[in-house]
Structures are given as structure tokens and as C-alpha cells.
Design an enzyme around this catalytic site. Structure first.
Site, PDB file in Angstrom:
ATOM      1  CG  HIS A  80      -5.438  -2.203   0.674  1.00 55.15           C
ATOM      2  ND1 HIS A  80      -5.341  -3.232   1.573  1.00 55.15           N
ATOM      3  CD2 HIS A  80      -6.060  -1.193   1.332  1.00 55.15           C
ATOM      4  CE1 HIS A  80      -5.891  -2.873   2.720  1.00 55.15           C
ATOM      5  NE2 HIS A  80      -6.329  -1.639   2.597  1.00 55.15           N
ATOM      6  CB  ILE A  87      -5.542  -4.262  -6.957  1.00 54.23           C
ATOM      7  CG1 ILE A  87      -4.702  -3.544  -8.012  1.00 54.23           C
ATOM      8  CG2 ILE A  87      -6.353  -3.275  -6.113  1.00 54.23           C
ATOM      9  CD1 ILE A  87      -5.512  -2.985  -9.169  1.00 54.23           C
ATOM     10  CB  CYS A  88      -5.436  -6.398  -1.505  1.00 45.56           C
ATOM     11  SG  CYS A  88      -6.317  -7.283  -0.210  1.00 45.56           S
ATOM     12  CG  LEU A  89     -11.028  -3.089  -4.568  1.00 45.15           C
ATOM     13  CD1 LEU A  89     -11.222  -2.262  -3.294  1.00 45.15           C
ATOM     14  CD2 LEU A  89     -10.915  -2.167  -5.781  1.00 45.15           C
TER      15      LEU A  89
END
EC number: 2.3.2.23
Length: 149
Positions: A80, A87-89
Site C-alpha cells: 500500500h 500511501i494508500c490508507l
């Protein structure tokens, strides 16, 4: 700079300096608009012994608006985390809440790293990085589809 923005950031900065979460320390926070935070891989994780840096950029809309958070330097290899540091959050974007703090965001990222079992980049890393170039991750439309890593 609005007073709510400044007061909130000053309070969070003091808290982060005096009572940092485990594996987290502030390295640059003299400017309220941009902070650099050191993140150390937790013991027993695949990132144990590794050191990373997060950059937080705050707009005057903080805490109603989320900060821009990216890894700077060499980002961790994680499903992620893109090679450009994005950041894929979801809490950094669609699921942001003013109740979240810099410390809680750092702990979420640390938890994401600690739970990872395989060092791989997102499957669309090359395509994503070439498409977004120098855009802020906040300008990207994210699709969150995997909460298991």
C-alpha cells in the site's frame, strides 16, 4: 494561519515531542506547516531495524482537512506504499476525521507496516507513479479495496 490551526498543531507538536508513540519521533517540526517524522520498523516485523521518514504538510484548514502525508527518502516496500512515497490508507483521504491526530496517523501507518508479511510494491506502482508525477496524493482519487495487508 488561523488560531485554531496554530493552537492544534502546537499542542500536537508538544505532545509528540514529550510523549511520542513507540517507534515514532519528530525530526523536524520548527515550521508548523511541514513536519518530518522518523518511523522505525517494529520488533518482530519484516521492517525491524529499518528506518523511514514521513513528511506531514498541513493546510490552514487542519484539522478539518487532512494533512498530506508521504514517505520521503526511500519508502518502505509495501503493498500500500508507492515508490514515490504515496500511501494508500483511507484515513489520509476519504475517512479523515478531525478527531485524528498526527500521532494516531503515525500509529496507523506503523500498524500497517507491522501487519505486513511480504515486501512488495502495489501491483499498479509503475502506472500510478508515472500518471501522478509530482501531484499531491490528496489530488488523487483513491480506490480502497484491500484492508488485509
Amino acid at each position: 494561519m488561523t488560531s485554531r490551526y496554530a493552537k492544534r498543531l502546537q499542542k500536537e507538536l508538544l505532545d509528540l515531542k514529550t510523549n511520542p508513540p513507540p517507534c515514532i519521533s519528530i525530526t523536524e517540526g520548527d515550521n508548523l506547516d511541514k513536519w518530518v517524522i522518523a518511523v522505525d520498523g517494529t520488533e518482530g516485523s519484516i521492517y525491524q531495524g529499518e528506518h523511514f521518514k514521513l513528511q506531514f504538510k498541513f493546510s490552514s484548514g487542519y484539522p478539518l482537512d487532512s494533512p498530506e502525508v508521504i514517505f520521503i527518502g526511500t519508502p518502505p516496500i509495501h503493498p500500500h506504499i508507492y515508490s514515490n512515497g504515496h500511501i494508500c490508507l483511507s484515513i489520509l483521504y476519504d475517512n479523515w476525521s478531525p478527531a485524528l491526530t498526527v500521532s494516531s496517523v503515525c500509529l496507523s501507518i506503523l500498524s500497517m507496516l507491522s501487519g505486513c508479511t511480504e515486501k512488495i510494491r502495489p501491483t499498479d506502482d509503475s502506472k500510478y507513479v508515472s500518471r501522478v508525477l509530482n501531484k499531491s496524493p490528496k489530488e488523487v482519487r483513491w480506490m480502497f479495496h484491500d484492508d488485509t495487508v
